[in-house]
Design a protein around this motif. Sequence first.
Motif, PDB file in Angstrom:
ATOM      1  N   THR A  97      -3.873  58.951  24.833  1.00 38.89           N
ATOM      2  CA  THR A  97      -2.443  59.210  24.672  1.00 38.89           C
ATOM      3  C   THR A  97      -1.584  57.961  24.822  1.00 38.89           C
ATOM      4  OG1 THR A  97      -2.272  59.836  26.999  1.00 38.89           O
ATOM      5  CG2 THR A  97      -2.614  61.610  25.421  1.00 38.89           C
ATOM      6  N   SER A  98      -2.079  56.941  25.508  1.00 38.30           N
ATOM      7  CA  SER A  98      -1.273  55.731  25.680  1.00 38.30           C
ATOM      8  C   SER A  98      -1.362  54.779  24.492  1.00 38.30           C
ATOM      9  CB  SER A  98      -1.670  55.001  26.958  1.00 38.30           C
ATOM     10  OG  SER A  98      -3.018  54.624  26.904  1.00 38.30           O
ATOM     11  N   SER A  99      -2.461  54.803  23.746  1.00 37.61           N
ATOM     12  CA  SER A  99      -2.594  53.892  22.609  1.00 37.61           C
ATOM     13  C   SER A  99      -2.798  54.624  21.286  1.00 37.61           C
ATOM     14  CB  SER A  99      -3.762  52.937  22.823  1.00 37.61           C
ATOM     15  OG  SER A  99      -4.987  53.643  22.810  1.00 37.61           O
ATOM     16  N   ASP A 100      -2.870  55.948  21.312  1.00 35.80           N
ATOM     17  CA  ASP A 100      -3.089  56.786  20.127  1.00 35.80           C
ATOM     18  C   ASP A 100      -4.409  56.452  19.423  1.00 35.80           C
ATOM     19  OD1 ASP A 100      -2.113  59.021  18.727  1.00 35.80           O
ATOM     20  OD2 ASP A 100      -1.547  57.732  17.043  1.00 35.80           O
ATOM     21  N   TYR A 101      -5.384  55.963  20.164  1.00 32.55           N
ATOM     22  CA  TYR A 101      -6.720  55.671  19.640  1.00 32.55           C
ATOM     23  C   TYR A 101      -7.546  56.957  19.671  1.00 32.55           C
ATOM     24  CZ  TYR A 101     -11.388  53.598  19.394  1.00 32.55           C
ATOM     25  OH  TYR A 101     -12.676  53.286  19.040  1.00 32.55           O
ATOM     26  N   LYS A 102      -8.256  57.242  18.593  1.00 34.94           N
ATOM     27  CA  LYS A 102      -9.064  58.460  18.502  1.00 34.94           C
ATOM     28  C   LYS A 102     -10.492  58.098  18.133  1.00 34.94           C
ATOM     29  CE  LYS A 102      -5.097  60.759  16.503  1.00 34.94           C
ATOM     30  NZ  LYS A 102      -4.397  59.970  15.528  1.00 34.94           N
ATOM     31  N   PHE A 103     -11.440  58.809  18.743  1.00 31.87           N
ATOM     32  CA  PHE A 103     -12.835  58.613  18.360  1.00 31.87           C
ATOM     33  C   PHE A 103     -13.582  59.933  18.469  1.00 31.87           C
ATOM     34  CE2 PHE A 103     -12.412  57.602  22.819  1.00 31.87           C
ATOM     35  CZ  PHE A 103     -13.505  58.217  23.420  1.00 31.87           C
ATOM     36  N   ILE A 104     -14.580  60.075  17.615  1.00 31.26           N
ATOM     37  CA  ILE A 104     -15.386  61.295  17.561  1.00 31.26           C
ATOM     38  C   ILE A 104     -16.659  61.071  18.358  1.00 31.26           C
ATOM     39  CG2 ILE A 104     -16.633  62.891  16.056  1.00 31.26           C
ATOM     40  CD1 ILE A 104     -14.723  62.027  13.793  1.00 31.26           C
ATOM     41  N   THR A 105     -16.979  62.029  19.200  1.00 31.51           N
ATOM     42  CA  THR A 105     -18.220  62.006  19.962  1.00 31.51           C
ATOM     43  C   THR A 105     -18.646  63.440  20.200  1.00 31.51           C
ATOM     44  OG1 THR A 105     -19.322  61.081  21.908  1.00 31.51           O
ATOM     45  CG2 THR A 105     -17.099  61.940  22.219  1.00 31.51           C
ATOM     46  N   ARG A 106     -19.745  63.628  20.885  1.00 30.41           N
ATOM     47  CA  ARG A 106     -20.219  64.976  21.174  1.00 30.41           C
ATOM     48  C   ARG A 106     -19.956  65.299  22.637  1.00 30.41           C
ATOM     49  NH1 ARG A 106     -23.365  67.295  17.314  1.00 30.41           N
ATOM     50  NH2 ARG A 106     -24.483  68.535  18.855  1.00 30.41           N
ATOM     51  N   SER A 107     -19.564  66.550  22.899  1.00 30.84           N
ATOM     52  CA  SER A 107     -19.229  66.957  24.252  1.00 30.84           C
ATOM     53  C   SER A 107     -19.334  68.469  24.383  1.00 30.84           C
ATOM     54  CB  SER A 107     -17.803  66.515  24.589  1.00 30.84           C
ATOM     55  OG  SER A 107     -17.432  66.972  25.874  1.00 30.84           O
ATOM     56  N   THR A 108     -19.352  68.935  25.619  1.00 27.63           N
ATOM     57  CA  THR A 108     -19.323  70.372  25.896  1.00 27.63           C
ATOM     58  C   THR A 108     -17.929  70.832  26.298  1.00 27.63           C
ATOM     59  OG1 THR A 108     -19.917  69.987  28.203  1.00 27.63           O
ATOM     60  CG2 THR A 108     -21.730  70.397  26.648  1.00 27.63           C
ATOM     61  N   MET A 109     -16.942  69.931  26.319  1.00 25.88           N
ATOM     62  CA  MET A 109     -15.585  70.294  26.716  1.00 25.88           C
ATOM     63  C   MET A 109     -14.944  71.205  25.678  1.00 25.88           C
ATOM     64  SD  MET A 109     -14.090  66.823  28.399  1.00 25.88           S
ATOM     65  CE  MET A 109     -12.709  67.669  29.115  1.00 25.88           C
ATOM     66  N   ASN A 110     -14.089  72.125  26.171  1.00 32.03           N
ATOM     67  CA  ASN A 110     -13.382  73.050  25.297  1.00 32.03           C
ATOM     68  C   ASN A 110     -11.927  72.625  25.163  1.00 32.03           C
ATOM     69  OD1 ASN A 110     -15.602  74.744  24.962  1.00 32.03           O
ATOM     70  ND2 ASN A 110     -15.137  75.846  26.834  1.00 32.03           N
ATOM     71  N   SER A 111     -11.328  72.936  24.024  1.00 35.23           N
ATOM     72  CA  SER A 111      -9.921  72.660  23.804  1.00 35.23           C
ATOM     73  C   SER A 111      -9.373  73.648  22.788  1.00 35.23           C
ATOM     74  CB  SER A 111      -9.725  71.234  23.300  1.00 35.23           C
ATOM     75  OG  SER A 111      -8.371  70.998  22.998  1.00 35.23           O
ATOM     76  N   SER A 112      -8.135  74.068  23.008  1.00 33.28           N
ATOM     77  CA  SER A 112      -7.506  74.970  22.044  1.00 33.28           C
ATOM     78  C   SER A 112      -6.814  74.186  20.931  1.00 33.28           C
ATOM     79  CB  SER A 112      -6.491  75.866  22.754  1.00 33.28           C
ATOM     80  OG  SER A 112      -5.513  75.073  23.384  1.00 33.28           O
ATOM     81  N   GLU A 113      -6.570  72.886  21.153  1.00 33.24           N
ATOM     82  CA  GLU A 113      -5.949  72.040  20.142  1.00 33.24           C
ATOM     83  C   GLU A 113      -7.007  71.501  19.183  1.00 33.24           C
ATOM     84  OE1 GLU A 113      -3.071  69.129  21.530  1.00 33.24           O
ATOM     85  OE2 GLU A 113      -3.291  70.017  23.523  1.00 33.24           O
ATOM     86  N   THR A 114      -6.632  71.356  17.918  1.00 34.60           N
ATOM     87  CA  THR A 114      -7.538  70.788  16.920  1.00 34.60           C
ATOM     88  C   THR A 114      -6.823  69.688  16.160  1.00 34.60           C
ATOM     89  OG1 THR A 114      -6.896  72.418  15.255  1.00 34.60           O
ATOM     90  CG2 THR A 114      -8.830  72.944  16.612  1.00 34.60           C
ATOM     91  N   ILE A 115      -7.618  68.845  15.516  1.00 32.49           N
ATOM     92  CA  ILE A 115      -7.079  67.743  14.720  1.00 32.49           C
ATOM     93  C   ILE A 115      -7.983  67.549  13.510  1.00 32.49           C
ATOM     94  CG2 ILE A 115      -8.354  65.944  15.943  1.00 32.49           C
ATOM     95  CD1 ILE A 115      -5.837  64.198  15.716  1.00 32.49           C
ATOM     96  N   THR A 116      -7.392  67.173  12.395  1.00 36.27           N
ATOM     97  CA  THR A 116      -8.155  66.869  11.186  1.00 36.27           C
ATOM     98  C   THR A 116      -8.273  65.354  11.075  1.00 36.27           C
ATOM     99  OG1 THR A 116      -7.287  68.838  10.115  1.00 36.27           O
ATOM    100  CG2 THR A 116      -8.296  67.188   8.694  1.00 36.27           C
ATOM    101  N   MET A 117      -9.498  64.883  11.037  1.00 38.52           N
ATOM    102  CA  MET A 117      -9.739  63.443  10.980  1.00 38.52           C
ATOM    103  C   MET A 117      -9.813  62.964   9.529  1.00 38.52           C
ATOM    104  SD  MET A 117      -9.720  62.319  14.048  1.00 38.52           S
ATOM    105  CE  MET A 117     -10.547  60.751  14.066  1.00 38.52           C
ATOM    106  N   GLU A 118     -10.054  61.661   9.353  1.00 40.05           N
ATOM    107  CA  GLU A 118     -10.083  61.049   8.020  1.00 40.05           C
ATOM    108  C   GLU A 118     -11.197  61.605   7.147  1.00 40.05           C
ATOM    109  OE1 GLU A 118     -10.265  58.933  10.844  1.00 40.05           O
ATOM    110  OE2 GLU A 118      -8.098  58.620  10.905  1.00 40.05           O
ATOM    111  N   ASP A 119     -12.265  62.125   7.775  1.00 40.07           N
ATOM    112  CA  ASP A 119     -13.376  62.661   6.995  1.00 40.07           C
ATOM    113  C   ASP A 119     -13.086  64.063   6.450  1.00 40.07           C
ATOM    114  OD1 ASP A 119     -13.510  64.139   9.309  1.00 40.07           O
ATOM    115  OD2 ASP A 119     -15.577  63.584   9.795  1.00 40.07           O
TER     116      ASP A 119
END
Length: 80
Positions: A17-39
């Motif tokens: 949130t401080s630099s708006d950097y995003k990266f895709i990885t694998r995790s077991t964490m849950n989230s109700s928010e979603t985002i559409t990436m460049e792919d």
Amino acid sequence: MKKDIHPEYREVVFQDTSSDYKFITRSTMNSSETITMEDGKTYPVIKVEVSSASHPFYTGKNIYVDTAGRIDKFKQRYKK
């Protein structure tokens, strides 16, 4: 492994949130928010405050805290 006792392990996006950097990885964490990436795929997004894109150790930028001002305020308040 036993069936139905392990959390789902899937691809998620971590967003700094401080630099708006995003990266895709694998995790077991849950989230109700979603985002559409460049792919073009939609991923759950996990927001973090610090990542390698904003941490001073990795960026080489030092953030100095004004401790002298705090000490002076303390001394002013409690001097007798």
